[in-house]
Motif scaffolding. Structure first.
Motif, PDB file in Angstrom:
ATOM      1  N   THR A  80       1.332  -2.496  13.722  1.00 15.64           N
ATOM      2  CA  THR A  80       0.628  -1.820  12.644  1.00 15.64           C
ATOM      3  C   THR A  80       1.310  -2.205  11.349  1.00 15.64           C
ATOM      4  O   THR A  80       2.519  -2.343  11.290  1.00 15.64           O
ATOM      5  CB  THR A  80       0.721  -0.295  12.797  1.00 15.64           C
ATOM      6  OG1 THR A  80       2.109   0.060  12.827  1.00 15.64           O
ATOM      7  CG2 THR A  80       0.045   0.178  14.052  1.00 15.64           C
ATOM      8  N   GLU A  81       0.517  -2.376  10.328  1.00 14.78           N
ATOM      9  CA  GLU A  81       1.085  -2.737   9.031  1.00 14.78           C
ATOM     10  C   GLU A  81       1.361  -1.461   8.247  1.00 14.78           C
ATOM     11  O   GLU A  81       0.566  -0.549   8.225  1.00 14.78           O
ATOM     12  CB  GLU A  81       0.095  -3.592   8.228  1.00 14.78           C
ATOM     13  CG  GLU A  81      -0.430  -4.793   8.961  1.00 14.78           C
ATOM     14  CD  GLU A  81       0.555  -5.942   8.976  1.00 14.78           C
ATOM     15  OE1 GLU A  81       1.719  -5.735   8.587  1.00 14.78           O
ATOM     16  OE2 GLU A  81       0.151  -7.040   9.400  1.00 14.78           O
ATOM     17  N   ARG A  82       2.469  -1.413   7.628  1.00 16.96           N
ATOM     18  CA  ARG A  82       2.729  -0.308   6.729  1.00 16.96           C
ATOM     19  C   ARG A  82       3.140  -0.872   5.378  1.00 16.96           C
ATOM     20  O   ARG A  82       3.388  -2.067   5.248  1.00 16.96           O
ATOM     21  CB  ARG A  82       3.826   0.601   7.254  1.00 16.96           C
ATOM     22  CG  ARG A  82       4.814  -0.107   8.146  1.00 16.96           C
ATOM     23  CD  ARG A  82       5.919   0.825   8.515  1.00 16.96           C
ATOM     24  NE  ARG A  82       5.732   1.376   9.855  1.00 16.96           N
ATOM     25  CZ  ARG A  82       6.602   2.220  10.409  1.00 16.96           C
ATOM     26  NH1 ARG A  82       7.667   2.594   9.749  1.00 16.96           N
ATOM     27  NH2 ARG A  82       6.402   2.669  11.626  1.00 16.96           N
ATOM     28  N   PHE A  83       3.184  -0.024   4.398  1.00 15.04           N
ATOM     29  CA  PHE A  83       3.759  -0.554   3.172  1.00 15.04           C
ATOM     30  C   PHE A  83       4.728   0.434   2.591  1.00 15.04           C
ATOM     31  O   PHE A  83       4.501   1.628   2.570  1.00 15.04           O
ATOM     32  CB  PHE A  83       2.686  -0.953   2.145  1.00 15.04           C
ATOM     33  CG  PHE A  83       2.326   0.109   1.170  1.00 15.04           C
ATOM     34  CD1 PHE A  83       2.955   0.169  -0.073  1.00 15.04           C
ATOM     35  CD2 PHE A  83       1.345   1.034   1.458  1.00 15.04           C
ATOM     36  CE1 PHE A  83       2.612   1.141  -0.987  1.00 15.04           C
ATOM     37  CE2 PHE A  83       1.003   2.009   0.544  1.00 15.04           C
ATOM     38  CZ  PHE A  83       1.635   2.071  -0.678  1.00 15.04           C
ATOM     39  N   ARG A 125       4.052  -5.416   0.140  1.00  9.93           N
ATOM     40  CA  ARG A 125       4.470  -4.329   1.026  1.00  9.93           C
ATOM     41  C   ARG A 125       5.933  -3.977   0.856  1.00  9.93           C
ATOM     42  O   ARG A 125       6.342  -2.853   1.098  1.00  9.93           O
ATOM     43  CB  ARG A 125       4.262  -4.715   2.496  1.00  9.93           C
ATOM     44  CG  ARG A 125       2.845  -4.611   2.944  1.00  9.93           C
ATOM     45  CD  ARG A 125       2.715  -5.028   4.412  1.00  9.93           C
ATOM     46  NE  ARG A 125       1.350  -5.461   4.662  1.00  9.93           N
ATOM     47  CZ  ARG A 125       0.339  -4.626   4.817  1.00  9.93           C
ATOM     48  NH1 ARG A 125       0.534  -3.340   4.766  1.00  9.93           N
ATOM     49  NH2 ARG A 125      -0.875  -5.088   5.020  1.00  9.93           N
ATOM     50  N   LEU A 145      -4.211  -4.810  -0.350  1.00  6.34           N
ATOM     51  CA  LEU A 145      -3.895  -4.624   1.067  1.00  6.34           C
ATOM     52  C   LEU A 145      -5.121  -4.299   1.908  1.00  6.34           C
ATOM     53  O   LEU A 145      -5.040  -4.255   3.135  1.00  6.34           O
ATOM     54  CB  LEU A 145      -2.846  -3.520   1.230  1.00  6.34           C
ATOM     55  CG  LEU A 145      -1.513  -3.784   0.518  1.00  6.34           C
ATOM     56  CD1 LEU A 145      -0.544  -2.652   0.786  1.00  6.34           C
ATOM     57  CD2 LEU A 145      -0.915  -5.113   0.964  1.00  6.34           C
ATOM     58  N   LYS A 191       4.474   9.762  -3.684  1.00  5.49           N
ATOM     59  CA  LYS A 191       5.362   8.641  -3.354  1.00  5.49           C
ATOM     60  C   LYS A 191       5.830   7.911  -4.608  1.00  5.49           C
ATOM     61  O   LYS A 191       7.012   7.608  -4.774  1.00  5.49           O
ATOM     62  CB  LYS A 191       4.607   7.676  -2.436  1.00  5.49           C
ATOM     63  CG  LYS A 191       5.430   6.540  -1.907  1.00  5.49           C
ATOM     64  CD  LYS A 191       4.728   5.946  -0.702  1.00  5.49           C
ATOM     65  CE  LYS A 191       5.568   4.865  -0.061  1.00  5.49           C
ATOM     66  NZ  LYS A 191       5.091   4.544   1.281  1.00  5.49           N
ATOM     67  N   SER A 229       8.155  -3.526  12.463  1.00  3.78           N
ATOM     68  CA  SER A 229       7.394  -2.306  12.748  1.00  3.78           C
ATOM     69  C   SER A 229       6.951  -2.170  14.195  1.00  3.78           C
ATOM     70  O   SER A 229       6.848  -3.122  14.931  1.00  3.78           O
ATOM     71  CB  SER A 229       6.205  -2.228  11.797  1.00  3.78           C
ATOM     72  OG  SER A 229       5.476  -3.428  11.857  1.00  3.78           O
ATOM     73  N   ILE A 230       6.714  -0.957  14.566  1.00  3.28           N
ATOM     74  CA  ILE A 230       6.446  -0.623  15.966  1.00  3.28           C
ATOM     75  C   ILE A 230       5.043  -1.027  16.396  1.00  3.28           C
ATOM     76  O   ILE A 230       4.080  -0.614  15.867  1.00  3.28           O
ATOM     77  CB  ILE A 230       6.651   0.894  16.200  1.00  3.28           C
ATOM     78  CG1 ILE A 230       8.114   1.230  15.933  1.00  3.28           C
ATOM     79  CG2 ILE A 230       6.276   1.263  17.603  1.00  3.28           C
ATOM     80  CD1 ILE A 230       8.416   2.695  16.014  1.00  3.28           C
TER      81      ILE A 230
END
Lengths: 244, 244
Positions: free
Chosen positions: B237-240, A162, A188, A200, A243-244
């Motif tokens: 929440t997971e983000r990458f 990540r 993931l 991206k 993270s939120i």
DNA sequence: TTGCAATGTGTAAATAATACGCATTAAAAG
DNA sequence: CTTTTAATGCGTATTATTTACACATTGCAA
């Protein structure tokens, strides 16, 4: 040959990606009773070994990796040390250790490494024992506490994927954006929008387009890219968002 | 009392935050020649000890932490295992180990843990040896390879702070947003905009405002907040983004 | 009462993330 | 050699997030 240190070992979790699934390399552990021909143990383990007197952890991990995959110069990262008192306590595990030539100590500490390779590039060649790739989504019964070690390795791989560009280690030098996307989706466990992913990735200056296309595919061949660690190191910026 | 395992130890990097600086707890290592009264060694080390026969790494680390800080139930995380052949090779290190009652083995593997505490809450009490907080920015000469271990711990702390809410472990239960900001600035080595930081934190549902204000400050007292891990686990929440 | 040293709030602009649709290409099938 | 198939490659509108920046407010202390 220098002597081994009996109570310390290194285990390698060797991850491979075949453009579709994330796989792990396991070794069969089979023990047959000589008299009765009964199968006493038949399961799979990670590839590990004791460290030698004059050897660092990193060196030991590289040695094991080389022995298993035939490959050198591969991404390797220490991720956790396992030393629980009850790490090795099933009857099968005890039986196996008693049958090993090196003898055994009751309390074995192991240092876990994971390594990332493009598994289309590997030809398995270890003669003495049966070695196989297993998809992460379909693992066999595993010996010792190796299942637990594997889970921890996966957790670390996911976390690192990540935030750092280590995914490229699982692909061949030249890859397509779709292959990269599949890799992220698979590791993931998500799905990503093709167009947004492409957008991206194209922003990243360290993913460099080549004047070269995929060959031998039965559809429009995609453009190939390479990853440049050098450019990455120069241009990276740290951010923070717990993270939120 | 069970026996120790001679070649395996645990070292704790105990981080503390005093609302201004990030500190680390070190123990003085002093050896004086009995005849000549000459100071043979005088430097500082992390707090570590061999593990016991019937003890997990986590348990050993908690035991050491308790002994040093008097505290229980503290954030503790294994971050790396150190086992280089030449970890312990300076004349001073050898001399020290020979003078310890437990004897020594040449090849000592150590498992590094870091722990996070609010260091305004700790009263140092270890009688036998001199224990002190040192700011990260001004460390004394350190014995063994403990400087290297500390650097690795810091690196991991920083990486984790970016992606997970562990900063709260360095603050008292009730804290102000400005204190939280100072913590992030200090550990990550940046400066942040006060208003934007506040906005970001207020979005996090797991940072809960209290009907209570700071006391004993000589300016407008700030509102106090608490962190709820429970809410965090529910809402995360997971983000990458392997960053650009 | 006033000054001091913090806290607390708002808004506009830039950047990044998301949600989509359609044309293009090369190989394979008819 | 034309059509079908299964991908790649590109564009744009919408929303959310990040960044930059200024002024009023509060409570203590002088």
């Amino acid at each position: 040959m220098s002597r081994i240190i009996p109570n310390i070992s290194v285990d390698c979790v060797i991850f491979g990606f075949d453009f579709n699934q994330l796989n792990v390399l396991l070794v069969e552990r089979k023990l047959i009773d000589e008299k009765s021909n009964k199968v006493l143990i038949d399961d799979w383990t990670l590839t590990g070994y004791h460290i030698l007197e004059e050897e660092d952890f990193d060196t030991a991990a590289a040695r094991i990796l080389k022995k298993m995959s035939g490959l050198d110069n591969i991404y390797l990262e220490q991720f956790y040390a396992f030393g629980g008192v009850k790490r090795v306590n099933s009857p099968k595990d005890m039986l196996w250790l008693q049958n090993q030539s090196e003898g055994f100590s009751e309390r074995i500490v192991t240092v876990g490494y994971f390594s990332l390779i493009d598994n289309t590039s590997v030809t398995l060649s270890l003669k003495e024992r049966n070695v196989k790739w297993f998809p992460i989504s379909n693992l066999p019964t595993m010996g010792f506490d190796h299942r637990e070690i594997l889970e921890k390795a996966l957790e670390r791989l996911r976390a690192k994927l990540r935030s750092e560009p280590i995914g490229f280690e699982l692909l061949p030098e030249k890859f397509t954006i779709t292959q990269l996307q599949r890799l992220y989706e698979e590791v993931l466990g998500t799905t990503l929008d093709r167009r947004n992913f492409r957008k991206k990735v194209l922003q990243m200056k360290y993913v460099i387009p080549l004047d070269e296309k995929q060959k031998g595919v039965k559809h429009k061949p995609a453009q190939l890219f390479i990853f440049s660690r050098e450019v990455y190191e120069k241009t990276k910026t740290e951010r923070f968002d717990f993270s939120i």
